[in-house]
Structure formats: C-alpha cells, structure tokens
Design a protein around this motif. Structure first.
Motif, PDB file in Angstrom:
ATOM      1  N   UNK A  33      -1.059   8.042 -12.386  1.00  0.00           N
ATOM      2  CA  UNK A  33      -0.526   8.517 -11.110  1.00  0.00           C
ATOM      3  C   UNK A  33      -1.842   8.470 -10.280  1.00  0.00           C
ATOM      4  N   UNK A  34      -3.163   8.834 -10.753  1.00  0.00           N
ATOM      5  CA  UNK A  34      -4.245   8.893  -9.947  1.00  0.00           C
ATOM      6  C   UNK A  34      -4.701   7.413  -9.725  1.00  0.00           C
ATOM      7  N   UNK A  35      -4.468   6.445 -10.810  1.00  0.00           N
ATOM      8  CA  UNK A  35      -5.060   5.278 -10.606  1.00  0.00           C
ATOM      9  C   UNK A  35      -4.244   4.575  -9.469  1.00  0.00           C
ATOM     10  N   UNK A  36      -2.806   4.666  -9.656  1.00  0.00           N
ATOM     11  CA  UNK A  36      -2.122   4.275  -8.749  1.00  0.00           C
ATOM     12  C   UNK A  36      -2.280   4.646  -7.000  1.00  0.00           C
ATOM     13  N   UNK A  37      -2.480   5.746  -6.987  1.00  0.00           N
ATOM     14  CA  UNK A  37      -2.937   6.371  -5.673  1.00  0.00           C
ATOM     15  C   UNK A  37      -4.295   6.000  -5.226  1.00  0.00           C
ATOM     16  N   UNK A  38      -5.406   5.673  -5.971  1.00  0.00           N
ATOM     17  CA  UNK A  38      -6.512   4.835  -5.438  1.00  0.00           C
ATOM     18  C   UNK A  38      -6.241   3.557  -5.224  1.00  0.00           C
ATOM     19  N   UNK A  39      -5.544   2.733  -6.100  1.00  0.00           N
ATOM     20  CA  UNK A  39      -5.243   1.217  -5.767  1.00  0.00           C
ATOM     21  C   UNK A  39      -4.492   1.279  -4.412  1.00  0.00           C
ATOM     22  N   UNK A  40      -3.742   2.180  -4.057  1.00  0.00           N
ATOM     23  CA  UNK A  40      -2.962   2.132  -2.850  1.00  0.00           C
ATOM     24  C   UNK A  40      -3.830   2.341  -1.615  1.00  0.00           C
ATOM     25  N   UNK A  41      -5.057   3.015  -1.814  1.00  0.00           N
ATOM     26  CA  UNK A  41      -6.097   3.026  -0.576  1.00  0.00           C
ATOM     27  C   UNK A  41      -6.737   1.807  -0.237  1.00  0.00           C
ATOM     28  N   UNK A  42      -6.826   0.836  -1.466  1.00  0.00           N
ATOM     29  CA  UNK A  42      -7.537  -0.539  -1.125  1.00  0.00           C
ATOM     30  C   UNK A  42      -9.011  -0.185  -0.738  1.00  0.00           C
ATOM     31  N   UNK A  68       0.935  -1.077   0.153  1.00  0.00           N
ATOM     32  CA  UNK A  68       0.020   0.061   0.085  1.00  0.00           C
ATOM     33  C   UNK A  68       0.889   1.256   0.049  1.00  0.00           C
ATOM     34  N   UNK A  69       1.633   1.363   0.751  1.00  0.00           N
ATOM     35  CA  UNK A  69       2.859   2.364   0.681  1.00  0.00           C
ATOM     36  C   UNK A  69       3.376   2.568  -0.373  1.00  0.00           C
TER      37      UNK A  69
END
Length: 475
Positions: free
Chosen positions: A47-56, A7-8
């Motif tokens: 970048x937006x997609x990755x940030x959303x994925x990191x929030x799980x 996640x981080x």
C-alpha cells in the motif's frame, strides 16, 4: 489511454491496500497466526509503495523509485513467506533478505551511480514478475495440496499480476528510451493498476477464505481427535477393568483359601460356644471371649471381600492425595496369601518419611499388583524366592521399586515388554504392562522394567516414578 488517470488509480489502489489487510487482520481475530501477520504486513507495505508511486514526480527520486522498489519487493517476499508457512515449507529468512537487499542496492546503483534508467526499470520489472509468479505458484500448490478453491483462485490472481508485470517488462524493452519514473509508459502502468485492483479485492478475500477454511478444518480435526481420545480412554478403562478381573481370577484359589480361614474360625468358635451352652460349661467371660473371636474373624473375612470388590468394580478416575506406603500395604494384602503359600520371602524398605502422590488409588494399585503378580510368577519356580519392595523420594519425584530374585528378562523381552499383546507367559494376554504404562503416563509419570545391575536379588526391577506431593518440610 486518456480515459484512465493512472495516478488517481494508483492512489485509490494504495488506499484499498491499506484497508484490505486491516480488514483481513480484524476478521481473522481468532485465527491469527504468523502467516496471517506476514500476509497483512506485506499488504500494508505494498500500500505504501503504491501510494508513493501514485505521487510520481511530486516526490524525490529516492522515494518514488528506490523506496518504491524496496517496499514492493519486501511486500512480495513477506507474502511469499506467508504462503510458504501455510504450505508447511517456510523459507530460511536469509534468502528473502538477500533478494530484497540485492534489488534495493541494484536500483540505487543503476539509478544514481550508473544512470542506467532503462536497465534499472527492465531488471526490476523482470524480478517483480518472478516474485509475483512465485507467489502465484505457491498459492496454486496450497490449492492442490489442500483441495482449496480459494487458494487456486488466489494463485490465478497473482498469476495475472505477474503477467501484467511481464507486459511492463516487454513495454520497457520495446520502448527503451522512455521516462524512468513509475508513472511513465502509461499503457503498461494502466494494466498493472487494473491487475492491482483485482489482487486487492479478489486476492485478499481469497486469502481470507483460505485462512477460514483452514481454521474450520483444524476445528473439525480437533473435534475428531478429542472424540478418538475419549474412545481410547473408554477402551483403556474397559481393558483395565478386565485386567483387574483377570488378576482376581488368577488369585481366586488363594483368595478362597484366605477367606476360608476366618470363616472356619467363625464356625469353630460358634460350635464351641453352642456345645458349651448346651453342656452349661460356659460362663459369661468365656462366652464373651468366643463372641469377640467370632466378630474379629467375621470382620477379617469382610475386609477381604470388600478389598476384592473394590478392586474389581468399574470406577471413574478419582484424583486424590495418596500415601505410597498405604497403597503398598493394600496391594500386599491381596498377594500375602500367595507369598506364604509359595514360601516367598518379602523384603520391605519403606521411606523414612511419608511419600505422597496425587492419583487414582485403584489405578495405581493395579500397576503395583500387576508388578507383584509378575514378580511372584518369576520366582515361584526358582530355588531362591525373594521379592523386595521399596519406595522413596528423589527431589520432587516419588518412586516405587519391585525387585525379584528370578532369572530376569531376555534381551528381546527387555525391548518389547511394554508392547501391547507381547507376553512371555503361556496363557498371558500381554496387556498388563501396556495398561500399567498408560496409567503411569496419565498420572504424569513413567513405568520401566528391566534387569537392573543394582538389584541385589539378581532378577528384574520394576520402577514406577510419579510427581510427588511435597509437604512443607520436603519442599
């Protein structure tokens, strides 16, 4: 893989993907293009997609699953299109739109309607693997086409990302009952995060290097083209100068005859004056008349010599406002003796009002003189010897026409007459019309020659058209 917090890692990766496109856009301030804009836009979407994925699981399903897939696929397609533009083979936007809409709709239907989480994850992983592979293949083609090391490394980087996505698909296939969320299956997610770090650092710097390399090659090509144009202009000026010398050489007999007339008049009047003075038969009035005739004849001879000298001397291009009528009369002065000697009838049809153009007087005079010399050659052996010259305005275009009563041009000559080194004369060089056409084009106009059905004299028609300089009444 407890040592690696996915996640981080994804959150940091998302931040890097925000910074990298903005940095690329800033560095390429002078080389920005549509391709660069698409590449940077694709990076920001990823970048937006990755940030959303990191929030799980902290976010609703529509953002962490459907929106993530939608943004990731859009990111890939935009960057593929950017590389295709660099390759010179852009996609029709319909195909990327269909792919993006299909993946988004498939994700939504399989997740919310069919609740086929494994099918959704597996198919999306395969499709994203194909898109990253497509990106890698396109970059590799650019590297091969442009011999670009940056493009080849870029292809390798996204090939590595495609491989990571393939491992993700394999992981889903081997563990079909896993959690459907992006952060699930930590092993393959960790691999994707690591390949993502490589792509954001190495990939963006390689694309930056590719764009700078292309800009450098473009600048070198522009410099080479400018040097070639300067050399071509110098060669053209030299050829035009030689052509003017040749024209005067062809008229040398006529010019010698024309000059001999005022010189003979000077000699005759001077001898008459001397004899009158010796015999004391000349008064002041008679002597004044003889001296005036001598001065007039001398000035006439001087004007002929000056006209020839100005025509054949090398010169730089000087753009000024010219009166077509004055230009025609100047050129007529160079051929008038030939017209009289050969018994050619001269027909002049001037415009009712002054017709002005902006150009180089010497170069435009060369165009008209070349046309007149060829018209004289065309009628000199025929039973009917007529040349007509007319000029006028059509809207904002000035035109000059030279028509003759010759036999006209053959079908082959009508097609090839403007080609360099093509000539219908035994001793011709074939450069006169080629030089004249180039001069016309450099003045923003055009030169045509052919058999005009409206030519009342029955021969060929040469037409020069140039942008006109309009006065207040003409505008």
């Amino acid at each position: 893989m407890g040592w690696f917090d996915t996640a981080t890692a994804l959150f940091v990766l998302g931040l890097l993907y925000v910074i990298a496109p903005l940095l690329t856009w800033a560095v390429l301030a002078r080389q920005r293009s549509r391709a660069v804009a698409l590449w940077c836009s694709g990076g920001l979407l990823f970048a937006v997609a990755t940030l959303l994925a990191s929030l799980g699981r902290q976010m609703p399903d529509w953002s962490t699953i459907v929106l993530t897939v939608s943004l990731t696929s859009a990111s890939c397609l935009l960057r593929i299109q950017a590389l295709r533009l660099d390759l010179g083979r852009p996609l029709h936007w319909g195909l990327p739109a269909v792919i993006w809409a299909g993946m988004t709709a498939f994700t939504a239907v399989t997740h919310y309607v069919l609740e086929q989480y494994v099918l959704r994850s597996l198919v999306n992983a395969v499709l994203l693997c194909v898109l990253f592979g497509w990106m890698a293949l396109t970059a590799h083609r650019i590297g091969r086409q442009e011999h670009s090391r940056n493009a080849r490394v870029l292809g390798g980087v996204y090939g590595l990302v495609a491989l990571g996505m393939a491992l993700r698909a394999l992981d889903i296939g081997l563990h079909p009952y896993g959690n459907p969320y992006p952060l699930a299956m930590s092993g393959s997610t960790t691999v994707l995060a690591l390949t993502g770090f490589v792509s954001v650092v190495v990939g963006h710097f390689c694309y930056l290097g590719l764009a700078l390399d292309r800009a450098h090659r473009r600048e070198k090509r522009l410099v080479a083209e400018q040097a070639a144009q300067e050399a071509q202009r110098a060669l053209h000026a030299q050829l035009a100068h030689l052509d003017r010398q040749r024209s005067i050489g062809e008229m040398s007999m006529t010019l010698a005859h024309e000059i001999s007339q005022p010189v003979a008049a000077v000699l005759t009047n001077a001898q008459t004056g001397l004899r009158g003075i010796e015999q004391d038969k000349l008064g002041t009035e008679d002597l004044t008349m003889l001296l005036t005739q001598i001065e007039t004849s001398a000035r006439h001879a001087s004007r002929i010599v000056e006209r020839v000298r100005d025509f054949i001397k090398p010169s730089t291009t000087s753009m000024e406002v010219l009166d077509i009528g004055e230009l025609v009369r100047e050129v007529w002065g160079l051929v008038s003796s030939d017209l009289r000697r050969l018994g050619i009838q001269w027909h002049e049809q001037p415009a009712p009002d002054p017709v002005r153009v902006r150009g180089d007087a010497l170069q435009l005079a060369q165009v008209l003189l070349n046309g007149l010399r060829n018209a004289i050659d065309a009628v000199s052996e025929g039973p009917q010897r007529d040349i007509a010259m007319a000029w006028g305005l059509e809207g904002d275009t000035a035109w000059v026409r030279i028509q003759d009563s010759g036999s006209g041009l053959s079908p082959d000559a009508q097609i090839r007459i403007m080609e360099p080194f093509y000539t219908t004369k035994t001793e011709g060089l074939g450069m006169g019309y080629a030089i004249s056409r180039t001069i016309a084009q450099q003045h923003g106009g055009q030169l045509t020659l052919g058999n005009d059905a409206h030519n009342r004299l029955g021969g060929a028609t040469l037409e020069l058209r140039l942008p006109a300089v309009l006065t207040g009444a003409q505008a």
